[in-house]
Design a protein around this motif. Structure first.
Motif, PDB file in Angstrom:
ATOM      1  N   THR A  60      33.154  41.569  43.592  1.00 47.77           N
ATOM      2  CA  THR A  60      33.906  40.669  42.413  1.00 47.77           C
ATOM      3  C   THR A  60      34.631  39.657  42.787  1.00 47.77           C
ATOM      4  OG1 THR A  60      33.433  42.734  41.175  1.00 47.77           O
ATOM      5  CG2 THR A  60      35.114  41.197  40.035  1.00 47.77           C
ATOM      6  N   HIS A  61      34.482  38.594  42.241  1.00 49.98           N
ATOM      7  CA  HIS A  61      35.358  37.425  42.518  1.00 49.98           C
ATOM      8  C   HIS A  61      36.030  37.060  40.989  1.00 49.98           C
ATOM      9  CE1 HIS A  61      33.578  35.813  46.295  1.00 49.98           C
ATOM     10  NE2 HIS A  61      32.218  36.289  45.791  1.00 49.98           N
ATOM     11  N   TYR A  62      37.278  36.476  41.022  1.00 58.28           N
ATOM     12  CA  TYR A  62      37.774  36.101  39.991  1.00 58.28           C
ATOM     13  C   TYR A  62      37.869  34.744  39.638  1.00 58.28           C
ATOM     14  CZ  TYR A  62      38.411  40.962  39.215  1.00 58.28           C
ATOM     15  OH  TYR A  62      38.149  42.237  39.089  1.00 58.28           O
ATOM     16  N   LEU A  63      37.338  34.123  38.836  1.00 59.38           N
ATOM     17  CA  LEU A  63      37.402  32.535  38.530  1.00 59.38           C
ATOM     18  C   LEU A  63      38.633  31.999  38.321  1.00 59.38           C
ATOM     19  CD1 LEU A  63      35.241  30.475  37.942  1.00 59.38           C
ATOM     20  CD2 LEU A  63      35.669  30.781  35.469  1.00 59.38           C
ATOM     21  N   ASN A  64      39.136  30.650  39.192  1.00 54.28           N
ATOM     22  CA  ASN A  64      40.597  30.188  39.218  1.00 54.28           C
ATOM     23  C   ASN A  64      41.484  31.047  39.879  1.00 54.28           C
ATOM     24  OD1 ASN A  64      38.890  27.851  38.036  1.00 54.28           O
ATOM     25  ND2 ASN A  64      39.395  28.806  36.078  1.00 54.28           N
ATOM     26  N   ASP A  65      41.200  32.104  40.622  1.00 51.14           N
ATOM     27  CA  ASP A  65      42.066  32.934  41.210  1.00 51.14           C
ATOM     28  C   ASP A  65      42.917  32.535  42.435  1.00 51.14           C
ATOM     29  OD1 ASP A  65      43.608  35.272  41.292  1.00 51.14           O
ATOM     30  OD2 ASP A  65      42.023  36.307  42.555  1.00 51.14           O
ATOM     31  N   CYS A  66      43.739  31.351  42.119  1.00 52.30           N
ATOM     32  CA  CYS A  66      44.419  30.748  43.096  1.00 52.30           C
ATOM     33  C   CYS A  66      45.788  30.198  42.418  1.00 52.30           C
ATOM     34  CB  CYS A  66      43.470  29.698  43.889  1.00 52.30           C
ATOM     35  SG  CYS A  66      44.567  28.731  44.996  1.00 52.30           S
ATOM     36  N   THR A  67      46.935  30.392  42.649  1.00 53.70           N
ATOM     37  CA  THR A  67      47.909  29.977  42.006  1.00 53.70           C
ATOM     38  C   THR A  67      48.464  28.271  42.375  1.00 53.70           C
ATOM     39  OG1 THR A  67      49.526  30.673  43.716  1.00 53.70           O
ATOM     40  CG2 THR A  67      49.179  32.303  41.961  1.00 53.70           C
ATOM     41  N   HIS A  68      47.805  27.962  43.357  1.00 54.85           N
ATOM     42  CA  HIS A  68      47.815  26.748  43.883  1.00 54.85           C
ATOM     43  C   HIS A  68      47.175  25.574  43.006  1.00 54.85           C
ATOM     44  CE1 HIS A  68      49.833  28.852  46.942  1.00 54.85           C
ATOM     45  NE2 HIS A  68      50.310  27.687  47.088  1.00 54.85           N
ATOM     46  N   ILE A  69      46.416  25.775  42.037  1.00 55.34           N
ATOM     47  CA  ILE A  69      45.517  24.966  41.203  1.00 55.34           C
ATOM     48  C   ILE A  69      46.520  24.642  39.806  1.00 55.34           C
ATOM     49  CG2 ILE A  69      43.631  25.698  42.166  1.00 55.34           C
ATOM     50  CD1 ILE A  69      43.018  27.183  39.446  1.00 55.34           C
ATOM     51  N   GLY A  70      47.557  25.330  39.600  1.00 56.92           N
ATOM     52  CA  GLY A  70      48.354  24.759  38.416  1.00 56.92           C
ATOM     53  C   GLY A  70      48.483  26.197  37.614  1.00 56.92           C
ATOM     54  N   ASP A  71      49.538  25.781  36.407  1.00 61.23           N
ATOM     55  CA  ASP A  71      49.553  26.942  35.577  1.00 61.23           C
ATOM     56  C   ASP A  71      48.679  26.711  34.248  1.00 61.23           C
ATOM     57  OD1 ASP A  71      51.630  27.845  37.061  1.00 61.23           O
ATOM     58  OD2 ASP A  71      53.242  26.316  36.331  1.00 61.23           O
ATOM     59  N   ASP A  72      48.250  25.805  33.763  1.00 60.87           N
ATOM     60  CA  ASP A  72      47.659  25.568  32.517  1.00 60.87           C
ATOM     61  C   ASP A  72      46.123  25.504  32.896  1.00 60.87           C
ATOM     62  OD1 ASP A  72      46.925  25.412  29.866  1.00 60.87           O
ATOM     63  OD2 ASP A  72      47.299  23.029  29.966  1.00 60.87           O
ATOM     64  N   ILE A  73      45.526  26.675  32.956  1.00 65.51           N
ATOM     65  CA  ILE A  73      44.209  26.596  33.465  1.00 65.51           C
ATOM     66  C   ILE A  73      43.213  26.817  32.465  1.00 65.51           C
ATOM     67  CG2 ILE A  73      42.743  28.149  35.150  1.00 65.51           C
ATOM     68  CD1 ILE A  73      44.949  26.811  36.457  1.00 65.51           C
TER      69      ILE A  73
END
Length: 152
Positions: A60-73
């Protein structure tokens, strides 16, 4: 928000004396039942049919699971496509380590994450050319023809 993406995998080990296991990516899916049915179908293929049930798994992966891509996802998946940040480096002359560090709903998010992953020590050791981005089509089965093994 945590949006799961399920990766169906097959694991192959030539013999128990080797510390290495090879992984075959069978596809990425938005529903776990699709990953399960892909594994069931793959077990019927040449090569895969020789593997035992423990040789298949779902990660299981989680989509957009990286805090370094921003806050408004934005978690919207467009045209059943996502972007995977992959790694692939040689451990020794016989084995390489590879897989996906993260899955993202947009290329922009994947690129931001890739910039951050490039700062990790492991990639400074093995080189930044062992990182990249793939476009992944969801709910599409991979390895539809099986495989054969060839030994020296």
């Amino acid at each position: 928000m945590r949006v799961p993406i399920y990766e169906a995998l097959a694991h192959y080990k030539r013999n128990e004396m080797l510390p290495y296991t090879e992984y075959f990516g069978l596809g990425f899916f938005t529903d776990i039942s699709l990953a399960e049915s892909t594994i069931a179908e793959s077990k019927k293929l040449v090569g895969f049919s020789d593997l035992n049930d423990n040789s298949f798994s779902i990660k299981t992966h989680y989509l957009n699971d990286c805090t370094h891509i921003g806050d408004d996802i934005n978690y919207e998946i467009v045209n059943n496509k996502i972007y995977g940040v992959w790694y692939d480096y040689d451990i020794d002359p016989y084995y390489s380590s590879s897989g996906y560090i993260g899955l993202f709903s947009t290329l922009e998010y994947a690129e931001k994450a890739l910039d951050w992953y490039k700062t990790w020590d492991i990639f400074n050791v093995y080189g930044l050319d062992c990182l990249g981005i793939d476009t992944i089509t969801l709910n599409l089965r991979g390895w539809t023809e099986g495989f054969i093994t060839v030994y020296d």
